[in-house]
Enzyme design. Structure first.
Site, PDB file in Angstrom:
ATOM      1  N   LYS A 164       0.828  -1.213   0.000  1.00 16.57           N
ATOM      2  CA  LYS A 164       0.000   0.000   0.000  1.00 16.57           C
ATOM      3  C   LYS A 164       0.864   1.265   0.000  1.00 16.57           C
ATOM      4  O   LYS A 164       0.613   2.211  -0.761  1.00 16.57           O
ATOM      5  CB  LYS A 164      -0.919  -0.012   1.237  1.00 16.57           C
ATOM      6  CG  LYS A 164      -1.947  -1.134   1.262  1.00 16.57           C
ATOM      7  CD  LYS A 164      -2.823  -1.018   2.498  1.00 16.57           C
ATOM      8  CE  LYS A 164      -3.724  -2.218   2.695  1.00 16.57           C
ATOM      9  NZ  LYS A 164      -4.708  -2.389   1.621  1.00 16.57           N
ATOM     10  N   GLU A 253      -9.767  -4.563   0.701  1.00 10.29           N
ATOM     11  CA  GLU A 253      -9.508  -5.984   0.515  1.00 10.29           C
ATOM     12  C   GLU A 253     -10.017  -6.659   1.772  1.00 10.29           C
ATOM     13  O   GLU A 253      -9.453  -6.492   2.853  1.00 10.29           O
ATOM     14  CB  GLU A 253      -8.004  -6.225   0.296  1.00 10.29           C
ATOM     15  CG  GLU A 253      -7.710  -7.561  -0.375  1.00 10.29           C
ATOM     16  CD  GLU A 253      -7.311  -8.644   0.588  1.00 10.29           C
ATOM     17  OE1 GLU A 253      -8.063  -8.879   1.564  1.00 10.29           O
ATOM     18  OE2 GLU A 253      -6.266  -9.271   0.382  1.00 10.29           O
ATOM     19  N   CYS A 286      -6.515 -14.001   3.673  1.00 12.13           N
ATOM     20  CA  CYS A 286      -7.818 -13.789   3.051  1.00 12.13           C
ATOM     21  C   CYS A 286      -8.067 -14.752   1.898  1.00 12.13           C
ATOM     22  O   CYS A 286      -9.217 -14.947   1.498  1.00 12.13           O
ATOM     23  CB  CYS A 286      -7.944 -12.347   2.562  1.00 12.13           C
ATOM     24  SG  CYS A 286      -7.900 -11.137   3.896  1.00 12.13           S
ATOM     25  N   GLU A 461      -5.291  -3.878  -5.078  1.00 12.12           N
ATOM     26  CA  GLU A 461      -3.892  -3.646  -4.749  1.00 12.12           C
ATOM     27  C   GLU A 461      -3.070  -4.126  -5.942  1.00 12.12           C
ATOM     28  O   GLU A 461      -3.548  -4.849  -6.806  1.00 12.12           O
ATOM     29  CB  GLU A 461      -3.484  -4.428  -3.498  1.00 12.12           C
ATOM     30  CG  GLU A 461      -4.164  -3.982  -2.225  1.00 12.12           C
ATOM     31  CD  GLU A 461      -3.723  -4.800  -1.025  1.00 12.12           C
ATOM     32  OE1 GLU A 461      -3.428  -5.999  -1.191  1.00 12.12           O
ATOM     33  OE2 GLU A 461      -3.675  -4.239   0.080  1.00 12.12           O
TER      34      GLU A 461
END
Length: 497
Positions: A164, A253, A286, A461
């Site tokens: 990020k 996300e 995730c 991302e």
């Protein structure tokens, strides 16, 4: 004599600030011992921080459109510095996450690539000249957004923060990062590294605190230009209302329930794939392959070998190079895993292996790697565990595998395993997910967009998509032949639109 626990304060305007009056302990989840304390940043401190960050954005050369060479130099220098210090970051990540050091060595070795990639994008990214009709030249240029907030999680602290930060800095923004209070130490260490690389003071701010306090106050400030979040759906819902009222765009996300689809596959290869997809980071990703969808033709052999291999997985001290499964992040995570097992059994599921909390040398937040044979509509098969508790499902056909894969509210990642090239692509094309791997899982690259559909989030991302999401497009229209003749008595060549 007991060694004092260090306090790591916020990184603001190029230095670690004076500690706040209230602090938060950071525990090693494998030993339950405190590693450090961090600041609990107050609402007033957040408000003041955003004020100073806005001043930095308006005055810093970093944020000017012509600073691309500087951004390239700083980001690539930061990559070089980070690569030289990877061993110390490996130790820190292993301590604060409880993940096996063998995982940290592999993952962190690649993290500098994100700085190199986005530094290069900053240097070479070009504007556009669209085909504007008539004697007109239209140039499109990308400008930084302003002050952006980033909320990062505990499962991949350094990787996700770097992804990020690199994209936002490359675009020329001022960045405020709020890492998870459970694993903030590696992110806090980035401040000094970026300063050494030449980043101007105040362009990267790193603040600590509880998500429900500091994170919420940060994201509710109307002066932000963007919010970038990795977390759960509940966290997104807690901030989305304020962001919408303030017209602040969000990249999010969120959770996942990744199906791993086994079709025409060698059983030994398939089981190895399942272990990797399901149990990396103790299932705390995730895109954890938390639903194993196995075709009936290979199911029995697959199930038997999977049970044998999972029972043999080595749970232990994360710093032991032989350890394959480390800790989960907290006691709450242990209890969440146990509840999923309890509900699965109550619903008719069959525990093939694992299913219990455990300790290593009498300490730590550990949970046995667990596989439960269940049905597609069960709680375990539909909801995210974020731990090493995996649903195993038998599917009668390729069509059923696709239906079950698409049968949850999540759509982040999925993988398809088949030796049949046509089948693999046919199934992958039908799966609803932002990332679909064929004969692979967990594969990631700075250039490859990463993000999901449905309740797994919005935006991306990585890649040009991430970089451009941190910019705004300015259109400059240069007329060299359309006369301003609208209000002449007999206008010639007048044009409207």
């Amino acid at each position: 004599m007991t060694t004092p626990i260090p306090h790591i304060s916020n990184w603001i305007d190029g230095t670690h600030t004076t500690a706040t009056t209230t602090s938060i302990p950071v525990l090693n989840p494998a030993t339950e011992a405190p590693l450090a304390t961090i600041d609990a940043t107050s609402h007033s401190q957040i408000t003041s921080l955003i004020t100073t960050s806005l001043q930095t954005f308006t005055t810093s050369p970093w944020c000017r459109p012509d600073a691309s060479t500087t951004r390239f130099t700083v980001l690539t220098t930061a990559a070089r510095l980070l690569r030289a210090r990877i061993p110390e970051f490996i130790t820190l990540e292993t301590q604060q996450t409880g993940r096996p050091i063998r995982e940290m060595r592999a993952q962190l070795a690649r993290v500098p690539e994100w700085l190199e990639y986005f530094g290069s994008v900053a240097r070479v990214h070009e504007g556009r000249v669209p085909p504007f009709k008539g004697p007109v030249v239209n140039t499109l240029t990308r400008l930084p957004l302003g002050v952006v907030a980033q909320i990062t999680p505990y499962n991949h602290p350094l990787l996700i923060a770097t992804k990020k930060i690199a994209a936002a800095l490359a675009a020329g923004n001022v960045v405020i990062v709020k890492p998870s209070e459970r694993a903030p130490l590696s992110v806090l260490r980035l401040g000094e590294l970026f300063k050494e690389a030449g980043l101007p003071d105040g362009v990267l701010q790193i603040v600590s605190g509880y998500g429900y306090e500091t994170g919420k106050w940060l994201c509710e400030d109307p002066r932000l230009a963007k919010i970038d979040l990795t977390g759960g759906l509940g966290t997104y819902q807690a901030i989305a209302g304020a962001a919408a009222r303030n017209l602040i765009p969000i990249t999010a996300e969120l959770g996942g329930k990744a199906p791993v689809c086994f079709l025409d596959v060698d059983v030994e290869v398939g089981v190895k794939a399942a272990l990797f997809a399901a149990f990396i980071a103790s299932g705390q990703t995730c895109v954890t392959g938390s639903r194993l969808l196995v075709h009936k033709d290979v199911y029995e052999g697959f199930k038997g070998l999977l049970e044998t291999r999972v029972r043999a997985l080595r749970v232990g001290d994360p710093f032991d190079g032989r350890t394959q499964i480390g800790a989960v992040i907290s006691q709450e995570a242990v209890e969440r895993c146990a509840k999923f097992v309890e509900r699965a059994v109550d619903g008719g599921g069959r525990v093939l292996c694992g299913g219990k909390a455990m300790k290593v040398d009498g300490k730590g937040f550990f949970f046995e790697p667990t596989v439960i044979e269940t049905t597609a509509d069960s709680d375990l098969a539909c909801n995210e565990v974020f731990g090493p508790v995996i649903a195993l499902l038998k599917c009668e056909s390729e069509e059923e595998i696709v239906r079950v894969a698409n049968g949850t509210s999540f759509a982040l990642g999925a993988s398809v395993w088949s030796n049949d090239f046509a089948q693999a692509h046919r199934v992958a094309a039908q799966i609803e997910a932002g990332i679909v791997w064929i004969n692979g899982h967990h594969l990631n690259d700075p250039s490859s967009p990463w993000g999901g559909f449905k309740e797994s989030g919005v935006g991306k991302e990585n890649g040009m998509e991430a970089y451009e999401s941190y910019t705004k497009v300015k259109s400059t229209v240069m007329n060299y032949g359309v006369p301003p003749a609208w209000f002449d008595d007999e206008p010639e060549g007048a044009r409207y639109g």
